[in-house]
Design a protein around this motif. Structure first.
Motif, mmCIF file in Angstrom:
data_model
loop_
_atom_site.group_PDB
_atom_site.id
_atom_site.type_symbol
_atom_site.label_atom_id
_atom_site.label_comp_id
_atom_site.label_asym_id
_atom_site.label_seq_id
_atom_site.Cartn_x
_atom_site.Cartn_y
_atom_site.Cartn_z
ATOM 1 N N PHE A 125 0.900 -1.205 -0.180
ATOM 2 C CA PHE A 125 -0.144 0.155 0.459
ATOM 3 C C PHE A 125 0.846 1.000 -0.368
ATOM 4 O O PHE A 125 2.219 0.532 0.572
ATOM 5 N N THR A 126 0.380 1.841 -0.380
ATOM 6 C CA THR A 126 1.258 3.228 -0.486
ATOM 7 C C THR A 126 0.638 5.262 0.090
ATOM 8 O O THR A 126 1.018 5.589 0.632
ATOM 9 N N THR A 127 -0.210 4.611 0.234
ATOM 10 C CA THR A 127 -1.528 5.533 0.992
ATOM 11 C C THR A 127 -3.382 4.679 2.073
ATOM 12 O O THR A 127 -3.219 4.347 1.912
ATOM 13 N N LYS A 128 -3.679 6.030 2.307
ATOM 14 C CA LYS A 128 -4.333 5.442 3.574
ATOM 15 C C LYS A 128 -5.594 4.893 2.700
ATOM 16 O O LYS A 128 -6.033 3.571 3.113
ATOM 17 N N GLU A 129 -6.044 5.021 1.605
ATOM 18 C CA GLU A 129 -7.022 4.197 0.500
ATOM 19 C C GLU A 129 -6.599 3.194 0.645
ATOM 20 O O GLU A 129 -7.171 2.067 0.701
ATOM 21 N N SER A 130 -4.975 2.398 0.223
ATOM 22 C CA SER A 130 -4.853 1.505 -0.549
ATOM 23 C C SER A 130 -4.492 0.470 0.648
ATOM 24 O O SER A 130 -4.268 -0.017 0.456
ATOM 25 N N LEU A 131 -4.331 1.064 1.586
ATOM 26 C CA LEU A 131 -3.912 -0.107 2.732
ATOM 27 C C LEU A 131 -5.833 -0.458 3.105
ATOM 28 O O LEU A 131 -5.700 -1.685 3.480
ATOM 29 N N SER A 132 -6.330 0.890 3.036
ATOM 30 C CA SER A 132 -7.728 0.339 3.703
ATOM 31 C C SER A 132 -8.174 -0.627 2.551
ATOM 32 O O SER A 132 -9.031 -1.497 2.810
ATOM 33 N N GLU A 133 -7.686 -0.307 1.090
ATOM 34 C CA GLU A 133 -8.434 -1.639 0.114
ATOM 35 C C GLU A 133 -7.867 -3.053 0.282
ATOM 36 O O GLU A 133 -8.479 -3.837 0.004
ATOM 37 N N GLY A 134 -6.439 -3.105 0.712
ATOM 38 C CA GLY A 134 -5.500 -3.737 0.731
ATOM 39 C C GLY A 134 -6.237 -4.673 2.033
ATOM 40 O O GLY A 134 -6.503 -5.944 1.972
ATOM 41 N N LEU A 135 -6.728 -4.184 2.282
ATOM 42 C CA LEU A 135 -6.947 -4.765 4.420
ATOM 43 C C LEU A 135 -8.715 -5.454 4.079
ATOM 44 O O LEU A 135 -8.510 -6.574 3.749
ATOM 45 N N ASP A 136 -9.373 -4.951 3.089
ATOM 46 C CA ASP A 136 -10.700 -5.280 2.501
ATOM 47 C C ASP A 136 -10.170 -6.273 1.432
ATOM 48 O O ASP A 136 -11.220 -7.543 1.936
ATOM 49 N N ARG A 137 -9.237 -6.430 0.604
ATOM 50 C CA ARG A 137 -9.097 -7.436 -0.424
ATOM 51 C C ARG A 137 -8.754 -9.140 0.664
ATOM 52 O O ARG A 137 -8.528 -9.670 0.241
ATOM 53 N N LEU A 138 -8.049 -8.550 1.115
ATOM 54 C CA LEU A 138 -7.611 -9.604 2.163
ATOM 55 C C LEU A 138 -7.731 -10.457 3.054
ATOM 56 O O LEU A 138 -7.735 -11.508 3.539
ATOM 57 N N LEU A 139 -9.291 -9.867 3.409
ATOM 58 C CA LEU A 139 -9.933 -10.478 4.765
ATOM 59 C C LEU A 139 -11.372 -10.593 4.448
ATOM 60 O O LEU A 139 -12.240 -11.474 5.055
ATOM 61 N N ARG A 140 -11.632 -11.088 3.247
ATOM 62 C CA ARG A 140 -12.327 -11.017 2.001
ATOM 63 C C ARG A 140 -13.038 -12.167 2.175
ATOM 64 O O ARG A 140 -11.999 -13.856 2.108
ATOM 65 N N ASP A 141 -14.425 -12.825 2.405
ATOM 66 C CA ASP A 141 -14.629 -14.371 2.279
ATOM 67 C C ASP A 141 -14.256 -15.068 3.849
ATOM 68 O O ASP A 141 -14.005 -16.183 3.348
#
Length: 315
Positions: free
Chosen positions: A249-265
């Motif tokens: 991640f590089t920004t707050k937004e991309s960190l949020s997106e990364g957490l969302d993506r990795l923790l799905r399902d």
């Protein structure tokens, strides 16, 4: 000056008033033909010394990566139970959460929270504020039971107190999160810290390299525990973290997106060999199948031959 900043700011092994020692000694140490052998901690430093300083040759430099000690590994439910029932573990969990919320003698609690962990020195070296912003965004998403995310998360932020710890803890106390508990603390026993990494679902590296010439040891230890790492990006990091064993991640937004993506399902398995989400399982399996080795192996196969060669040439 680049190497001076690297030694002073990242390695913290020189002071401002004695850094001329590096400048004065280095030219006399490195001849045009280069030393008889050279050890580097990563490829980026090798390229820097070869191309910018022109003080090593391609054929006499060896990269010896930092790797985690052998006691870093997956801890499993038994390790989690031992940690969280200990006094240090209870203190780390704090009020509102007990060992039984996470694990019991039969295994993982199927309703346990997702466990995230990051390490920090509580200084400007890591932007904890970015993490807190992302957790606030994620907390809103967790309120929707249909999106496949865990219903609860416990975020462990570990590290001794630095200049910014009190201000961050004050901010945490006012966040009013509904689905995420943030716990700050420091485990005095290194074995307890290794166990914590071994029970976590995802590690987060906030390390920001001021020189671009270092790799975060916290992330090295996470990988040693077969823990996928979501890391703040800088160029050298590619030598440690990739899309197979983690993400960037590089920004707050991309960190949020990364957490969302990795923790799905999200779905807790009874076996520690199966991660709680498909993406985390892919990354954990890759780490297991592509081990970085131990320090003893790195030393024996890479460092020791270079040192022996130098000693033989000198003696």
């Amino acid at each position: 000056e680049s190497l001076k900043r690297f030694l002073k700011e990242d390695w913290k092994c020189i002071r401002e008033d004695n850094s001329t020692v590096v400048y004065d000694v280095a030219p006399s140490f490195f001849s045009r033909s280069g030393p008889s052998g050279a050890l580097k901690l990563f490829e980026s430093l090798k390229r820097f010394l070869k191309e910018d300083w022109k003080c090593i040759r391609e054929d006499n430099s060896t990269v010896v990566y930092d790797v985690a000690p052998s006691f870093f590994s997956r801890s499993g439910p038994s390790g989690a139970l031992k940690l969280f029932e200990s006094e240090a573990g209870k203190e780390l969990l704090g009020p509102g959460c007990t060992a039984s919320d996470i694990v019991n003698h039969k295994g993982w609690n199927p309703n346990r929270p997702c466990i995230l962990v990051t390490g920090t020195s509580w200084t400007v070296d890591e932007d904890v504020g970015m993490l807190l912003d992302s957790l606030s965004d994620l907390d809103t998403l967790l309120s929707d039971p249909t999106n496949g995310l865990p219903s609860k998360i416990i975020m462990f932020i570990t590290g001794k107190g630095g200049d910014l710890k009190l201000s961050y803890e004050k901010r945490i106390s006012t966040m009013n999160l509904k689905n995420i508990q943030i716990r700050t603390g420091y485990l005095d026993k290194f074995a307890d810290y290794a166990t914590l990494l071994g029970v976590a679902d995802l590690g987060i590296s906030l390390h920001n390299s001021s020189s671009g010439f270092d790799l975060p040891m916290k992330a090295v230890d996470m990988l040693g525990s077969r823990l996928p790492v979501l890391a703040l990006y800088f160029d050298t990091l590619k030598e440690l973290i990739n899309k197979n064993n983690g993400d960037y991640f590089t920004t707050k937004e991309s960190l949020s997106e990364g957490l969302d993506r990795l923790l799905r399902d999200w779905k807790v398995s009874g076996s520690d060999e199966v991660a709680a989400t498909p993406l985390l399982q892919e990354k954990r399996s890759y780490i297991k199948e592509n081990p970085r080795g131990t320090w003893d192996q790195q030393w024996g196969s890479k460092a020791l031959p270079v040192i022996k060669q130098a000693l033989n040439k000198g003696g």
